[in-house]
Design a protein around this motif. Structure first.
Motif, PDB file in Angstrom:
ATOM      1  N   HIS A  27      -3.121  -7.839   7.133  1.00  0.00           N
ATOM      2  CA  HIS A  27      -3.176  -6.311   7.339  1.00  0.00           C
ATOM      3  C   HIS A  27      -1.962  -6.081   8.550  1.00  0.00           C
ATOM      4  N   CYS A  28      -1.070  -5.227   7.898  1.00  0.00           N
ATOM      5  CA  CYS A  28       0.166  -4.836   8.572  1.00  0.00           C
ATOM      6  C   CYS A  28       0.064  -3.499   9.363  1.00  0.00           C
ATOM      7  N   HIS A  29       0.089  -3.595  10.432  1.00  0.00           N
ATOM      8  CA  HIS A  29       0.156  -2.134  11.358  1.00  0.00           C
ATOM      9  C   HIS A  29       1.399  -1.666  11.722  1.00  0.00           C
ATOM     10  N   CYS A  30       2.733  -1.929  11.069  1.00  0.00           N
ATOM     11  CA  CYS A  30       3.870  -1.429  11.420  1.00  0.00           C
ATOM     12  C   CYS A  30       3.689  -0.051  10.939  1.00  0.00           C
ATOM     13  N   SER A  31       4.795   0.691  11.577  1.00  0.00           N
ATOM     14  CA  SER A  31       4.930   2.242  11.376  1.00  0.00           C
ATOM     15  C   SER A  31       5.382   2.326  10.025  1.00  0.00           C
ATOM     16  N   ARG A  32       6.067   1.617   9.216  1.00  0.00           N
ATOM     17  CA  ARG A  32       6.357   1.876   7.877  1.00  0.00           C
ATOM     18  C   ARG A  32       5.193   1.476   6.842  1.00  0.00           C
ATOM     19  N   CYS A  33       4.548   0.607   7.367  1.00  0.00           N
ATOM     20  CA  CYS A  33       3.220   0.496   6.460  1.00  0.00           C
ATOM     21  C   CYS A  33       2.234   1.504   6.575  1.00  0.00           C
ATOM     22  N   ARG A  34       2.230   2.206   7.888  1.00  0.00           N
ATOM     23  CA  ARG A  34       1.299   3.121   7.919  1.00  0.00           C
ATOM     24  C   ARG A  34       1.597   4.349   7.137  1.00  0.00           C
ATOM     25  N   LYS A  35       2.984   4.630   7.389  1.00  0.00           N
ATOM     26  CA  LYS A  35       3.712   5.946   6.687  1.00  0.00           C
ATOM     27  C   LYS A  35       3.396   5.700   5.205  1.00  0.00           C
ATOM     28  N   SER A  36       3.480   4.629   4.670  1.00  0.00           N
ATOM     29  CA  SER A  36       3.734   4.432   3.144  1.00  0.00           C
ATOM     30  C   SER A  36       2.324   4.261   2.746  1.00  0.00           C
ATOM     31  N   SER A  37       1.274   3.823   3.603  1.00  0.00           N
ATOM     32  CA  SER A  37       0.058   4.022   2.955  1.00  0.00           C
ATOM     33  C   SER A  37      -0.762   5.342   3.509  1.00  0.00           C
ATOM     34  N   GLY A  38      -0.551   5.752   4.364  1.00  0.00           N
ATOM     35  CA  GLY A  38      -1.167   7.138   4.763  1.00  0.00           C
ATOM     36  C   GLY A  38      -2.480   6.484   5.659  1.00  0.00           C
ATOM     37  N   THR A  39      -2.391   5.258   5.961  1.00  0.00           N
ATOM     38  CA  THR A  39      -3.696   4.805   6.692  1.00  0.00           C
ATOM     39  C   THR A  39      -3.123   4.095   8.056  1.00  0.00           C
ATOM     40  N   GLY A  40      -4.104   3.552   8.606  1.00  0.00           N
ATOM     41  CA  GLY A  40      -3.895   2.547   9.764  1.00  0.00           C
ATOM     42  C   GLY A  40      -3.184   1.341   9.333  1.00  0.00           C
ATOM     43  N   HIS A  41      -3.164   0.601   8.460  1.00  0.00           N
ATOM     44  CA  HIS A  41      -2.262  -0.401   8.231  1.00  0.00           C
ATOM     45  C   HIS A  41      -2.230  -0.650   6.564  1.00  0.00           C
ATOM     46  N   ALA A  42      -1.454  -1.396   6.185  1.00  0.00           N
ATOM     47  CA  ALA A  42      -1.429  -1.903   4.785  1.00  0.00           C
ATOM     48  C   ALA A  42      -1.788  -3.185   4.672  1.00  0.00           C
ATOM     49  N   THR A  43      -2.316  -3.771   3.470  1.00  0.00           N
ATOM     50  CA  THR A  43      -3.029  -4.867   3.408  1.00  0.00           C
ATOM     51  C   THR A  43      -2.110  -5.605   2.199  1.00  0.00           C
ATOM     52  N   ASN A  44      -1.574  -6.582   2.538  1.00  0.00           N
ATOM     53  CA  ASN A  44      -0.636  -7.063   1.505  1.00  0.00           C
ATOM     54  C   ASN A  44      -0.941  -8.924   1.193  1.00  0.00           C
ATOM     55  N   LEU A  45      -1.091  -9.221  -0.056  1.00  0.00           N
ATOM     56  CA  LEU A  45      -1.038 -10.478  -0.348  1.00  0.00           C
ATOM     57  C   LEU A  45       0.271 -11.235  -0.812  1.00  0.00           C
ATOM     58  N   PHE A  46       0.698 -12.419  -0.177  1.00  0.00           N
ATOM     59  CA  PHE A  46       2.169 -12.863  -0.351  1.00  0.00           C
ATOM     60  C   PHE A  46       1.830 -13.964  -1.460  1.00  0.00           C
ATOM     61  N   VAL A  47       2.500 -14.077  -2.438  1.00  0.00           N
ATOM     62  CA  VAL A  47       2.255 -15.162  -3.501  1.00  0.00           C
ATOM     63  C   VAL A  47       3.560 -15.803  -3.874  1.00  0.00           C
ATOM     64  N   ALA A  48       3.544 -17.248  -3.475  1.00  0.00           N
ATOM     65  CA  ALA A  48       4.699 -17.937  -3.528  1.00  0.00           C
ATOM     66  C   ALA A  48       4.744 -18.713  -4.941  1.00  0.00           C
ATOM     67  N   ASN A  49       5.923 -19.223  -5.238  1.00  0.00           N
ATOM     68  CA  ASN A  49       6.100 -19.825  -6.796  1.00  0.00           C
ATOM     69  C   ASN A  49       5.681 -18.809  -7.677  1.00  0.00           C
TER      70      ASN A  49
END
Length: 136
Positions: A27-49
């Motif tokens: 769950h990312c709480h940076c200001s960019r994620c907040r602005k982009s999502s319109g919520t308090g945080h963005a939730t992202n999954l990072f997938v390698a390979n």
């Protein structure tokens, strides 16, 4: 652990499949994620390979990169505006906005990142580890 995950945008015009190793779920709480999502945080999954394939609507994809940001880019459906998965060359992996997935995610959120940037009104009450920026 290699998995196949399917996702789509809100209107269903863009559909994608990601195969790879889900490694980080934040769950990312940076200001960019907040602005982009319109919520308090963005939730992202990072997938390698990872392999990312758009099975429908690839021509509808648009991207917005914050010019001064090292890694922040938004990929979205130009019809409905909802974010979808994107390949990130800087990490050689795929970032998936968790809410765009149609499948269950095989791991649970692991941390809250950019916690020091959190809005005072944002969620606070779980026991996830908190990091001021990216974890080590």
């Amino acid at each position: 652990m290699s998995v196949m995950l399917k996702g789509s945008c809100l209107c269903g015009a863009v559909k994608y499949e990601v195969s790879g190793d889900p490694q980080r779920f934040y769950h990312c709480h940076c200001s960019r994620c907040r602005k982009s999502s319109g919520t308090g945080h963005a939730t992202n999954l990072f997938v390698a390979n990872a392999d990312l394939v758009f099975t429908d609507g690839k021509s509808l994809l648009k991207q917005f990169k914050v010019p001064e940001a090292k890694r922040f880019t938004r990929q979205f459906c130009s019809h409905c505006g909802s974010q979808v998965a994107r390949y990130v060359p800087e990490i050689d992996g795929v970032v998936i906005p968790a809410g765009s997935l149609d499948d269950e995610i095989p791991i649970k959120p692991q941390a809250r990142i950019f916690w020091d940037s959190r809005a005072d009104w944002s969620c606070d009450g779980d026991t996830l580890p908190r990091h001021a920026e990216y974890p080590d």
